[in-house]
Design an enzyme around this catalytic site. Sequence first.
Site, mmCIF file in Angstrom:
data_model
loop_
_atom_site.group_PDB
_atom_site.id
_atom_site.type_symbol
_atom_site.label_atom_id
_atom_site.label_comp_id
_atom_site.label_asym_id
_atom_site.label_seq_id
_atom_site.Cartn_x
_atom_site.Cartn_y
_atom_site.Cartn_z
ATOM 1 N N ASP A 33 0.868 -1.185 0.000
ATOM 2 C CA ASP A 33 0.000 0.000 0.000
ATOM 3 C C ASP A 33 0.903 1.234 0.000
ATOM 4 O O ASP A 33 2.058 1.159 0.408
ATOM 5 C CB ASP A 33 -0.923 0.019 1.231
ATOM 6 C CG ASP A 33 -2.228 0.759 0.967
ATOM 7 O OD1 ASP A 33 -3.296 0.146 1.002
ATOM 8 O OD2 ASP A 33 -2.175 1.999 0.727
ATOM 9 N N ASP A 52 3.850 2.812 -4.344
ATOM 10 C CA ASP A 52 2.733 3.287 -5.138
ATOM 11 C C ASP A 52 2.521 2.307 -6.282
ATOM 12 O O ASP A 52 3.471 1.970 -6.995
ATOM 13 C CB ASP A 52 3.050 4.694 -5.673
ATOM 14 C CG ASP A 52 1.778 5.411 -6.085
ATOM 15 O OD1 ASP A 52 1.072 4.900 -6.972
ATOM 16 O OD2 ASP A 52 1.490 6.469 -5.493
ATOM 17 N N LEU A 53 1.284 1.875 -6.457
ATOM 18 C CA LEU A 53 1.031 0.858 -7.481
ATOM 19 C C LEU A 53 1.159 1.414 -8.894
ATOM 20 O O LEU A 53 1.150 0.652 -9.861
ATOM 21 C CB LEU A 53 -0.327 0.186 -7.254
ATOM 22 C CG LEU A 53 -1.595 1.026 -7.341
ATOM 23 C CD1 LEU A 53 -2.097 1.150 -8.763
ATOM 24 C CD2 LEU A 53 -2.674 0.398 -6.469
ATOM 25 N N TYR A 141 -15.629 6.593 -11.496
ATOM 26 C CA TYR A 141 -15.145 5.410 -10.766
ATOM 27 C C TYR A 141 -15.668 4.128 -11.421
ATOM 28 O O TYR A 141 -14.906 3.175 -11.665
ATOM 29 C CB TYR A 141 -15.606 5.535 -9.307
ATOM 30 C CG TYR A 141 -15.458 4.280 -8.482
ATOM 31 C CD1 TYR A 141 -14.197 3.801 -8.137
ATOM 32 C CD2 TYR A 141 -16.580 3.586 -8.029
ATOM 33 C CE1 TYR A 141 -14.068 2.643 -7.373
ATOM 34 C CE2 TYR A 141 -16.450 2.446 -7.261
ATOM 35 C CZ TYR A 141 -15.198 1.972 -6.937
ATOM 36 O OH TYR A 141 -15.071 0.828 -6.191
#
Length: 264
Positions: A33, A52-53, A141
């Site tokens: 995360d 950070d993804l 979203y």
Amino acid sequence: MRQRILITGAAGIIGTMMRSRLRREGRVLRLLDRAPLPPAEPGEAVETITADLTDPAAMAEACEGVDAVLHLGGHSRENSWTQTLAVNVDGTHTVLEAIRQAGVGRVILASSNHAAGFRPVDAAGPGGLPADSPARPDTYYGVSKAAIEALGSLYHSRFGIDVICIRIGSCFERPSDVRGLSLWLSPDDAALLFEACLSHPSPGYRVIWGVSANTRRLCSLAEAEDLGYQPQDDAEKFAAEVEAGVPSPHLGGPFTTAPLGEPN
Ligand code: NAI
Ligand code: 15L
């Protein structure tokens, strides 16, 4: 051989609820995360990564030696178009690329009921809305969740990766409103569902709903049951406690009327 599962977004609501529930003998949970994660407790087979993804190098490293990925990370509610694209869509692409390059065989993508939030609830037949109902997003979203379902399909078809997209209903400790009585996915059932996704011998590409065995269910359970999911909970036990309210005509409930692009 130990099984290693990478969970992105592990500090979030679902990730936190899954940490103890997905613990198994012979399994290591690698939790990632950008927010801080509680460190491993003594004897807990947990690795923590702060990253950070959207960072390709960090994701490449995080996917090393991993058997499966549970991708929960990202914006979990409405946000600006720029943020939604950057984190949910580009970020998921980054995660899928890292998975492909590391040779990870399976990924579970956290989609959402909001990918199909404008589906009218009265269109649900006796078996509920099919899990592959075409997208009818209710927000930016929701668009991002429809997009990652398509990205997942591409990565399965091109590279043979098993990809299961779960259109999660409403996963919290308990439902808080009338809508939740239909869409609740209890934390225990979420763990059963993720286990089914992880243990099926060859799931290929699938889109399934993630809900409990709710009396007022609007979404089909057949596709998830086909993977081996056997839900144990029913939101109806909370019916007397939830806030009264006028049920929405659409699956997405309040998301269908909230302003677009504004964090909520
Ligand atoms: P959450 O918002 O509590 O957790 C998301 C986590 O992702 C957070 O810990 C956040 O720090 C992390 N994150 C965000 N951007 C990141 C980045 N760039 N790099 C690394 N980490 C990042 O959300 P929740 O409720 O746990 O949901 C998990 C997933 O399931 C989300 O993808 C959400 O869209 C999806 N979902 C959740 C539902 C629910 O009822 N809880 C319903 C439908 C879908
Ligand atoms: C979602 O997709 C969100 O991530 C979650 O926070 C809830 O709003 C859920 O849907 C819901 O519809 O209840």
